[in-house]
Enzyme design. Structure first.
Site, PDB file in Angstrom:
ATOM      1  N   ASP A   1     152.491  81.315   3.438  1.00  0.00           N
ATOM      2  CA  ASP A   1     152.324  80.460   4.426  1.00  0.00           C
ATOM      3  C   ASP A   1     150.714  79.691   4.559  1.00  0.00           C
ATOM      4  O   ASP A   1     150.170  79.497   5.215  1.00  0.00           O
ATOM      5  CB  ASP A   1     152.128  81.111   5.978  1.00  0.00           C
ATOM      6  CG  ASP A   1     153.438  81.922   6.101  1.00  0.00           C
ATOM      7  OD1 ASP A   1     154.471  81.844   5.502  1.00  0.00           O
ATOM      8  OD2 ASP A   1     153.641  82.419   6.943  1.00  0.00           O
TER       9      ASP A   1
ATOM     10  N   GLU B   1     156.190  79.677   7.382  1.00  0.00           N
ATOM     11  CA  GLU B   1     156.717  80.313   8.596  1.00  0.00           C
ATOM     12  C   GLU B   1     157.017  78.870   9.382  1.00  0.00           C
ATOM     13  O   GLU B   1     156.098  77.931   9.417  1.00  0.00           O
ATOM     14  CB  GLU B   1     155.425  80.816   9.316  1.00  0.00           C
ATOM     15  CG  GLU B   1     155.991  81.322  10.596  1.00  0.00           C
ATOM     16  CD  GLU B   1     155.098  82.146  11.440  1.00  0.00           C
ATOM     17  OE1 GLU B   1     154.007  82.583  10.939  1.00  0.00           O
ATOM     18  OE2 GLU B   1     155.267  82.417  12.576  1.00  0.00           O
TER      19      GLU B   1
ATOM     20  N   LYS C   1     160.681  80.963   6.323  1.00  0.00           N
ATOM     21  CA  LYS C   1     161.069  82.051   7.162  1.00  0.00           C
ATOM     22  C   LYS C   1     160.667  82.012   8.489  1.00  0.00           C
ATOM     23  O   LYS C   1     159.709  81.116   8.930  1.00  0.00           O
ATOM     24  CB  LYS C   1     160.071  83.100   6.784  1.00  0.00           C
ATOM     25  CG  LYS C   1     158.561  83.048   6.729  1.00  0.00           C
ATOM     26  CD  LYS C   1     157.766  84.202   6.066  1.00  0.00           C
ATOM     27  CE  LYS C   1     156.397  83.946   5.976  1.00  0.00           C
ATOM     28  NZ  LYS C   1     155.858  84.272   7.509  1.00  0.00           N
TER      29      LYS C   1
ATOM     30  N   LYS D   1     157.068  86.651  10.759  1.00  0.00           N
ATOM     31  CA  LYS D   1     156.065  86.831  10.141  1.00  0.00           C
ATOM     32  C   LYS D   1     156.082  87.430   8.829  1.00  0.00           C
ATOM     33  O   LYS D   1     155.234  87.044   7.880  1.00  0.00           O
ATOM     34  CB  LYS D   1     155.006  87.864  10.979  1.00  0.00           C
ATOM     35  CG  LYS D   1     154.824  87.326  12.473  1.00  0.00           C
ATOM     36  CD  LYS D   1     154.292  85.988  12.501  1.00  0.00           C
ATOM     37  CE  LYS D   1     154.006  85.780  14.060  1.00  0.00           C
ATOM     38  NZ  LYS D   1     153.429  83.987  14.045  1.00  0.00           N
TER      39      LYS D   1
ATOM     40  N   VAL E   1     147.870  83.801   3.975  1.00  0.00           N
ATOM     41  CA  VAL E   1     147.352  83.786   5.197  1.00  0.00           C
ATOM     42  C   VAL E   1     148.233  84.059   6.225  1.00  0.00           C
ATOM     43  O   VAL E   1     149.637  83.814   6.101  1.00  0.00           O
ATOM     44  CB  VAL E   1     146.578  82.318   5.920  1.00  0.00           C
ATOM     45  CG1 VAL E   1     145.472  82.184   4.902  1.00  0.00           C
ATOM     46  CG2 VAL E   1     147.548  81.177   6.025  1.00  0.00           C
TER      47      VAL E   1
ATOM     48  N   CYS F   1     150.848  87.647   8.545  1.00  0.00           N
ATOM     49  CA  CYS F   1     152.153  87.573   7.775  1.00  0.00           C
ATOM     50  C   CYS F   1     151.864  88.051   6.535  1.00  0.00           C
ATOM     51  O   CYS F   1     152.722  88.641   5.936  1.00  0.00           O
ATOM     52  CB  CYS F   1     152.290  86.061   7.635  1.00  0.00           C
ATOM     53  SG  CYS F   1     152.849  85.220   8.927  1.00  0.00           S
TER      54      CYS F   1
HETATM   55  N1  TIU Z   1     151.411  83.179   8.484  1.00  0.00           N
HETATM   56  C1  TIU Z   1     151.062  83.619   9.655  1.00  0.00           C
HETATM   57  O1  TIU Z   1     150.211  84.650   9.633  1.00  0.00           O
HETATM   58  N2  TIU Z   1     151.373  83.584  10.925  1.00  0.00           N
HETATM   59  C2  TIU Z   1     150.466  83.558  12.163  1.00  0.00           C
HETATM   60  O2  TIU Z   1     150.835  83.492  13.151  1.00  0.00           O
HETATM   61  N3  TIU Z   1     149.181  84.041  11.952  1.00  0.00           N
HETATM   62  C3  TIU Z   1     148.307  84.239  12.953  1.00  0.00           C
HETATM   63  O3  TIU Z   1     147.108  84.967  12.659  1.00  0.00           O
HETATM   64  N4  TIU Z   1     148.466  83.811  13.854  1.00  0.00           N
END
Ligand code: TIU
Length: 271
Positions: free
Chosen positions: A64, A112, A169, A172, A197, A202
């Site tokens: 992500d 995501e 996807k 998460k 991240v 995720c």
């Molecule tokens: N990719 C991912 O971690 N999605 C999130 O929504 N992360 C947050 O920390 N919000």
């Protein structure tokens, strides 16, 4: 041309190859290559201890690294986060990505996001909290967390190149409602080097899903980032605690050293 890129080419140029035949072709390729090549093993220094991985059975999974999380005006910012915190992961991950590409190992990117009609977005997710904009609302980078919008795409520094699968996807975890698992099985992958991240959301969810499916995960701490430094730290600690309850934690420097060794072995063998 590596075996893996030959495989990608075959699938891309012949989309009508029946799936079963693809597996058969791929297995045949592996059997032949196993006979012809010698296995390249690399030792990655990590906690709770170093881990030896077979390069051809290892995939780099980048979670992500999207504009929606890293840039102002995206999903991350609508949740009230300081998105500049995630920049820390970009440079170390860029170096690992370049070195991994040099080895020819499988590289998979995830994103995501949701279909434009939001039919795959659970109301429980869309209605959650009090964000400045909700999933699907119009923002400066297009509709928030919607596939096909500029904000949904991967940041330019880490943009996928031809032959690198991108997994879209809805959740998460990268295994939930995606074809990641079948892709890994078809490529005979056992080890996942995971980065991206956010560390505790995720990345952690994906590592837990992978661990339950029998994959050995090595998370590169400095190639991950969180909006919350304390969650980043704890997210990594949770993975490597209790003898590596979910996996191993390493970093870009130790991974680069291992990949440099792999490239040296390959060069020597070619000479
Ligand atoms: N990719 C991912 O971690 N999605 C999130 O929504 N992360 C947050 O920390 N919000």
């Amino acid at each position: 041309m590596t075996l893996r890129s030959a495989w990608h080419n075959a699938c891309e140029t012949s989309p009508c190859i029946p799936f079963i035949l693809r597996i058969a072709l791929w297995d045949g390729g592996r059997a032949q290559s196993r006979h012809e090549r010698r296995v390249v093993k690399i030792e990655i220094a990590a906690e709770p201890q170093s881990i030896s991985v077979e390069l051809d059975r290892t995939a780099l999974v980048i979670i992500d690294m999207q504009r929606d999380f890293l840039e102002p005006g995206g999903f991350g910012e609508t949740l009230g986060n300081d998105v500049s915190r995630l920049q820390a992961a970009v440079k170390p991950l860029q170096a690992v990505l370049a070195a991994a590409r040099d080895t020819g190992m499988l590289i998979i990117h995830t994103r995501e996001g949701h279909r434009p009609d939001l039919s795959d977005a659970p109301p429980a997710k869309v209605e959650r909290g009090a964000p400045s904009k909700r999933i699907g609302d119009e923002g400066p980078m297009g509709r928030i967390l919607v596939r096909g919008e500029p904000g949904h795409d991967i940041v330019p520094e880490l943009y996928p190149i031809e032959g690198e699968p991108v997994i879209d996807k809805p959740g998460k975890g990268a295994f939930y409602q995606t074809d990641l698992e079948i892709m890994l099985r078809n490529c005979a992958i056992d080890y996942l080097v995971v980065a991206g991240v956010t560390t505790e959301v995720c990345v952690n969810t994906t590592v837990r899903e992978a661990n339950d499916r029998g994959y050995r995960c090595i998370v590169l701490g400095d190639c991950c980032a969180s909006y919350f430094p304390e969650f980043h730290e704890m997210g990594l600690k949770m993975i490597k605690a209790q003898g590596g309850i979910f996996g191993w934690v390493s970093d870009s420097h130790r991974m680069l050293a291992a990949l440099a060794h792999a490239n040296k072995v390959r060069t020597l063998r070619k000479a």
